[in-house]
Structure formats: C-alpha cells, structure tokens
Design a protein around this motif. Sequence first.
Motif, mmCIF file in Angstrom:
data_model
loop_
_atom_site.group_PDB
_atom_site.id
_atom_site.type_symbol
_atom_site.label_atom_id
_atom_site.label_comp_id
_atom_site.label_asym_id
_atom_site.label_seq_id
_atom_site.Cartn_x
_atom_site.Cartn_y
_atom_site.Cartn_z
ATOM 1 N N HIS A 19 22.811 -39.286 57.618
ATOM 2 C CA HIS A 19 23.320 -38.676 56.383
ATOM 3 C C HIS A 19 22.194 -38.003 55.611
ATOM 4 O O HIS A 19 22.312 -36.865 55.159
ATOM 5 C CB HIS A 19 23.993 -39.731 55.494
ATOM 6 N N ARG B 195 22.524 -34.228 56.856
ATOM 7 C CA ARG B 195 23.231 -33.458 55.826
ATOM 8 C C ARG B 195 22.300 -33.084 54.677
ATOM 9 O O ARG B 195 22.364 -31.974 54.145
ATOM 10 C CB ARG B 195 24.404 -34.271 55.257
ATOM 11 N N ASP C 258 25.664 -29.438 56.716
ATOM 12 C CA ASP C 258 26.747 -30.333 56.311
ATOM 13 C C ASP C 258 27.794 -30.379 57.414
ATOM 14 O O ASP C 258 28.690 -29.538 57.492
ATOM 15 C CB ASP C 258 27.373 -29.848 54.999
ATOM 16 N N TYR D 294 30.143 -32.421 57.769
ATOM 17 C CA TYR D 294 31.474 -32.773 57.268
ATOM 18 C C TYR D 294 32.287 -31.520 56.916
ATOM 19 O O TYR D 294 33.512 -31.557 56.900
ATOM 20 C CB TYR D 294 31.374 -33.665 56.031
ATOM 21 N N ASP D 295 31.596 -30.444 56.590
ATOM 22 C CA ASP D 295 32.250 -29.196 56.217
ATOM 23 C C ASP D 295 32.809 -28.525 57.477
ATOM 24 O O ASP D 295 32.062 -28.162 58.389
ATOM 25 C CB ASP D 295 31.251 -28.269 55.523
ATOM 26 N N LYS D 296 34.122 -28.337 57.528
ATOM 27 C CA LYS D 296 34.769 -27.779 58.728
ATOM 28 C C LYS D 296 34.313 -26.357 59.036
ATOM 29 O O LYS D 296 34.428 -25.902 60.177
ATOM 30 C CB LYS D 296 36.283 -27.838 58.569
ATOM 31 N N ARG E 153 31.556 -43.386 59.965
ATOM 32 C CA ARG E 153 32.207 -42.202 59.400
ATOM 33 C C ARG E 153 31.635 -40.934 60.025
ATOM 34 O O ARG E 153 32.348 -39.967 60.264
ATOM 35 C CB ARG E 153 32.047 -42.171 57.879
ATOM 36 N N ILE E 154 30.332 -40.931 60.284
ATOM 37 C CA ILE E 154 29.720 -39.803 60.987
ATOM 38 C C ILE E 154 30.268 -39.744 62.414
ATOM 39 O O ILE E 154 30.561 -38.675 62.951
ATOM 40 C CB ILE E 154 28.186 -39.922 60.998
ATOM 41 N N VAL F 185 33.508 -37.854 62.786
ATOM 42 C CA VAL F 185 33.339 -36.394 62.796
ATOM 43 C C VAL F 185 32.950 -35.921 64.194
ATOM 44 O O VAL F 185 33.511 -34.940 64.719
ATOM 45 C CB VAL F 185 32.255 -35.963 61.774
ATOM 46 N N ASN G 242 37.729 -44.955 52.907
ATOM 47 C CA ASN G 242 37.040 -44.512 54.122
ATOM 48 C C ASN G 242 37.160 -45.522 55.255
ATOM 49 O O ASN G 242 36.525 -45.361 56.289
ATOM 50 C CB ASN G 242 35.559 -44.271 53.828
#
Length: 392
Positions: free
Chosen positions: A39, A68, A93, A95-97, A119-120, A123, A149
């Motif tokens: 992260h 990130r 990032d 997480y950003d699609k 959580r990573i 993705v 989450n």
Amino acid sequence: MIKKLNTINYTITAFFLIIFFNVYASEKVKNKKILFVVHTFPRLTETFILSQMKAFINAGYELSILSRTKDELALMHQDIVDYNLLMNTTYIDYYDKKNAAIVGIKMCEYDIVYCQYDRIGCVFADLKEKNDFNGKLVVCVRGWPRKGNRMEDNPIEYARLFQQVDLILPVCHFFRNEFIKYGCPPEKIIVHHSAIDCDAIAYKKRDDSKKKVIDILTTARLINSKGLDKGINAIAHLIHKYSNIRYTIIGGGKLYESLKSLIGQYDMREKILLLGWQPHDIVKKALYNADMYVHPSMACEGIPNAIMEAMASGLPVVSTDVNGTPELVRNNQTGIVVESGSIDKLAEGIERLIRDKKLRNLMGLKGRHYVEQEHNIVLENEKLLKLFEELM
C-alpha cells in the motif's frame, strides 16, 4: 585396496552430487522475477516486509515493488538505500479502475506477484483473471480488515480471490480459520508467522533493586482500533493506588490531540507521557527502561510487531484478546490476556504485574524464548523462500 578406492569414488561422487543439487536449487530461482505489491513504500513501521524483500534479493530473485503511495515521513531505513529499492519501485493507484490495463500488463512481466494484505490480493485476483497471467499469485494476510472491507461484506471479490490465488499466507491461525470458514480451500492456505530480528533486540532481565518507578509502555499508532483511551483510563485508575507507576505512549497518529486532552482531564501529564512518533533507537531505549508492556487494542490485529519486540526485550505483556494476539501472548505464560474493551479487566491485568516483580521477570523470559522460536525473522524468511521454491 579396491574397497578403499570404491569408498573414495563414492565420496567424490557424493561431493559432486551435493554441488550439483545446490547449483540446481539456486538456478531454480535465479532470474525469477517477483513483484511485491504494497500500500505504502517505504513505510518505517513495516520492517517485516523490508526484511522479506532483502531475503528474496539475497536468494537471487529479481525484485520490483508496486506501491500506491509514499510514506509522508522523509526518513527511511538504510537497507532501502543499500538495496536500491526506490529505483525499483513504481507508484500507481492500482485500486483505480482507470489504471487496470497498465497494472495488468505490468503484472504479466513477473513470475510471482506477492500482495501484502488480502484487499490488495482481491484487486490482483481480478487482474489475473482478465490478463492471462501465467505466474503465481500469493497473498499475505497481516491484519483484519475494518467493517465494510471484510469477507462477509465482499463475497464475490473473495470468491474470485480464492479461485485465482495460488497461495494465501495468514500470519496467525485465527485468520486461517476465518478464511476457510468463508470458502478458501484449505490446501491453498498456510500460516506464516510475522517475525522480527531477534538479534537486533537483546534480552534484558529487569533486576534493578534501586529503581523506584514501575514503567509501563505502549508503542502504537494513535488510531481508534488501538484502544489507547482504554489504556489511559486503566492507568489513571491505578495511579491513585500506586503512585510509583508511570505510563509512556510512543506513536503518532490522528488521535494525538484528543489523547493529550484526555490525559489533561485526569491532570496526569507527569505520570502519563504521550511522546508522539519516535525513531526506533528511542523506542528500544524505552523498551529496556520499561517493566511491562500494555497492548489495549480493540480490533484489526494479526500478530503485532510491537508486542514481538516487547517480548524479545524481556517484557511481560498485558494484552487484549483480539484476533491473533492470544497466539503470541500466551495467557499466564508470556503475559496476561484480558477482554477487549474492558477498562476494569485491563487494569486488573496491569495491577497483577505491578504487584509481582518475580512474575514479571518469569513471563518476560518465557516471552523472549517464544519469540526466538516462533517469530524469528531468519527462520521465517527461510521457510518463506522454501514455500516459494516449492510453489514454482
């Protein structure tokens, strides 16, 4: 004579076989490319991840880092410079699609993608499914996600993770059991302990008969889940009974001002010290000066690094029963485990150690031995490398 020659020949053959297999083993990982996905990098508190990175590089892996964000602190460990890690770090990032295509292409350049935190991993399980990734996806579970989450909140994402992942490495059995309960195949999940450098923190027996003050220590980020207000309240109640105790809290975070205000309300600024963030050498001095360690956490704990360091230094621990913590702090052996959220129970555990110096030393010694055996970074890194070699 012939028998002697045969013995020599067998010895020579065995010698060359050993060399061959050692070379073969090293060649298996030589030039293997591994991507650590984190992260934040660098982050001063995540020395366990840094130690793993060094172990992989030393074993011959070609290592890169995907992060990130950067830590807001300018300070960093010397190892980051020595191993040239920033030069091999990409910041994006994931997480950003909008970045999915770029990250997916980058992912496919590696033999292993090693995600720190589940959580990573969710993705990258999605990216693996969409990008024809032929390498291995490994996910480490270091902490318990906050509400919103968790697995029960995101069943589709975790079902995909369990399908796509090759190996999940939780740091404690509590996490392993929870993942299996929510559908992770047991054969895909192996407990791999968090660990510390035991050589960097020497054991100290607390036997100074001239010491009048009993020093109690907590090192933690100043956030709600760490329960520091409970620790302050428990100590404030005890100070009225034991005027010779002093409580020191080391750590930075958003609750600094509110905790400072709470201490002021009790008018105990000389007895309860809030020192903010401190470099690790100051933390070590505080550990050696302390007589016990208190960890009043409320949630989201795996195997806390701070407790491992406290135990390695020879401190007994009073801790709450959150998640994997009782696997580290063995109740009535290496410390005292109390109900999370209960100020009274926390105070009782602390008082028990205040009153019994012999028990403090006994628990401190047992704690050191336990960390050396079960949470030693050298041993755990060797296990990790072996796991990855078998996976490849």
